[in-house]
Motif scaffolding. Sequence first.
Motif, PDB file in Angstrom:
ATOM      1  N   VAL A 117      35.203  93.111  57.527  1.00 27.42           N
ATOM      2  CA  VAL A 117      33.890  92.891  56.754  1.00 27.42           C
ATOM      3  C   VAL A 117      33.080  91.939  57.834  1.00 27.42           C
ATOM      4  N   GLU A 118      31.763  92.093  57.771  1.00 27.17           N
ATOM      5  CA  GLU A 118      31.016  91.136  58.423  1.00 27.17           C
ATOM      6  C   GLU A 118      31.201  89.663  58.292  1.00 27.17           C
ATOM      7  N   ALA A 119      31.484  88.782  59.087  1.00 23.33           N
ATOM      8  CA  ALA A 119      31.751  87.685  58.802  1.00 23.33           C
ATOM      9  C   ALA A 119      30.845  86.873  58.482  1.00 23.33           C
ATOM     10  N   ALA A 120      31.062  85.889  57.520  1.00 27.48           N
ATOM     11  CA  ALA A 120      29.886  84.748  57.255  1.00 27.48           C
ATOM     12  C   ALA A 120      30.035  83.986  58.233  1.00 27.48           C
ATOM     13  N   VAL A 121      28.806  83.183  58.652  1.00 22.31           N
ATOM     14  CA  VAL A 121      28.628  82.093  59.682  1.00 22.31           C
ATOM     15  C   VAL A 121      29.183  80.938  58.957  1.00 22.31           C
ATOM     16  N   THR A 122      28.864  80.405  57.665  1.00 17.89           N
ATOM     17  CA  THR A 122      29.338  79.106  57.529  1.00 17.89           C
ATOM     18  C   THR A 122      30.605  78.892  57.515  1.00 17.89           C
ATOM     19  N   SER A 123      30.842  77.593  57.958  1.00 25.03           N
ATOM     20  CA  SER A 123      32.127  77.154  58.401  1.00 25.03           C
ATOM     21  C   SER A 123      32.829  76.743  57.093  1.00 25.03           C
ATOM     22  N   ILE A 124      34.343  76.589  57.065  1.00 19.09           N
ATOM     23  CA  ILE A 124      35.022  76.166  56.029  1.00 19.09           C
ATOM     24  C   ILE A 124      35.432  74.867  56.455  1.00 19.09           C
ATOM     25  N   PHE A 125      34.923  73.683  55.452  1.00 20.08           N
ATOM     26  CA  PHE A 125      35.268  72.305  55.920  1.00 20.08           C
ATOM     27  C   PHE A 125      36.408  71.607  55.138  1.00 20.08           C
ATOM     28  N   ASN A 126      36.919  70.735  55.643  1.00 26.38           N
ATOM     29  CA  ASN A 126      38.076  70.050  55.043  1.00 26.38           C
ATOM     30  C   ASN A 126      37.524  69.176  53.714  1.00 26.38           C
ATOM     31  N   PRO A 127      37.898  69.633  52.594  1.00 30.92           N
ATOM     32  CA  PRO A 127      37.330  69.115  51.519  1.00 30.92           C
ATOM     33  C   PRO A 127      37.741  67.476  51.341  1.00 30.92           C
ATOM     34  N   LYS A 128      38.812  66.940  51.854  1.00 27.35           N
ATOM     35  CA  LYS A 128      39.331  65.612  52.056  1.00 27.35           C
ATOM     36  C   LYS A 128      38.152  64.846  52.784  1.00 27.35           C
TER      37      LYS A 128
END
Length: 463
Positions: A117-128
């Motif tokens: 699937v075409e990847a989303a650009v938005t990063s996943i950030f550390n919720p802490k």
Amino acid sequence: MTRILPMENIKELWDKIIDGLKTKFTSDVVDLWLTPIELFHKNATEFVLQVPNKFFRNWVEENCLADVKNSLAAAYGLPSGNDVGVEYIELQNVTGGEMTGSETLNAGGAKEPVERVEAAVTSIFNPKLSFSKFIVGKQNQFAYSGAWAVANDPGKQYNPLFIWGGVGLGKTHLLNAIGNRVNENFPKVKTLYVQTKTFINDFIDSIRFGTPATFRNKYSNVECLLIDDIQFLVGKASCQEEFFYTFNAIYDSKKQIVLTSDKPPKDIGGLEERLISRFVWGLVVPIDPPDLETRIAILRSKADEERVYVPEDVILYLASEIKTNIRVLEGALTKVAANAALLGTPLTVDTAKKILQDIITKEKETRPVTIERIQKAVAEHYSLKLSDLKSKRRTEMLAIPRHIAMYLSREMTPSSHAAIGEEFGGKDHSTVIHAINKIKAKAESDPFFSAELNKIVKKINYE
């Protein structure tokens, strides 16, 4: 021979393992970190955890990997968790969310193709690492305020935002806090966080594999670019040139750029002037080591987060001894609390001293010397008040200690004569030069005075 369970049984087993971990973690923690994970059986003693991204893998390894392995050993009749091997599949990387491969594993460990699937650009950030978890003090208030403003109105003000400071002071925390806030308030905004080393490696790979368009699409088409440790561009001319074009593309599109470094832009040697000039277009903010009150607040917050009781005198001891690195400070608290819990011993200042002897010795050896630190050591050595060294009085009782403090400030810090004079009540630079020359001559001719100076220097270094 250990048998391979069918898919539905593997799922049931993972559900049971998660249920068992609910006695250790709250339901919110389980739902956040464990429910999204899938378990696969690779062979007789090896298993695969399919995790959403690197943060989940890190969380499992830090918090419950031993429990998972022990549960798997019990389910499959293995002697202990040490006989269980665990591998990972990361479905999404933390810098943009691309599948790590075109295959996954079924229950028997066989590879199956999955739809790319075409990847989303938005990063996943550390919720802490959110704004709510960032302890604000006077040393980081400016940086916090700038980051908060950018996160709530990206691209409109303070562009670029350049945050600089030493290791472990909260720069990466603020980048993640910005990312978390932007994702929350502006879910359609494409936000990308990377270490500078990742940028460099991606650029090199784009040349090696002939994919420059993919590289530029990843970095130039974002709306909020967060780059950590930009000083690592030093000495890499081609990477600097590419970042120059990336910076211009994002800035000209009125999108947000946030950078961090260990130094302010003008002090980063080996960086192209055209980059330095762009880095100061917006807001340049420092993060200094936290003061005692802030360090105490950080430790209390960490103790609450870890759900451990740490006596106030132990917190005060840690905050007084570890002054320059928040990660080391928090790690010290975790270490003394864990030691006391595992050994069943009371957590006291004396036990903390023993447990942290190596850490505190290293902290004192590497702590940067400041003019204020020199002034405090000299004032204490001569039984004076700090204000006496900064006063306009010229009695002999004050003049010699003041001259010593000025001399040591020049010898032990990179401060200029004018900067030193400013720290001593606004003295003229010529006054500072006179004091330095006077103390230098006395130290060269008087061995007893030289020995006294060495005592003060030792006190400063091991304060």
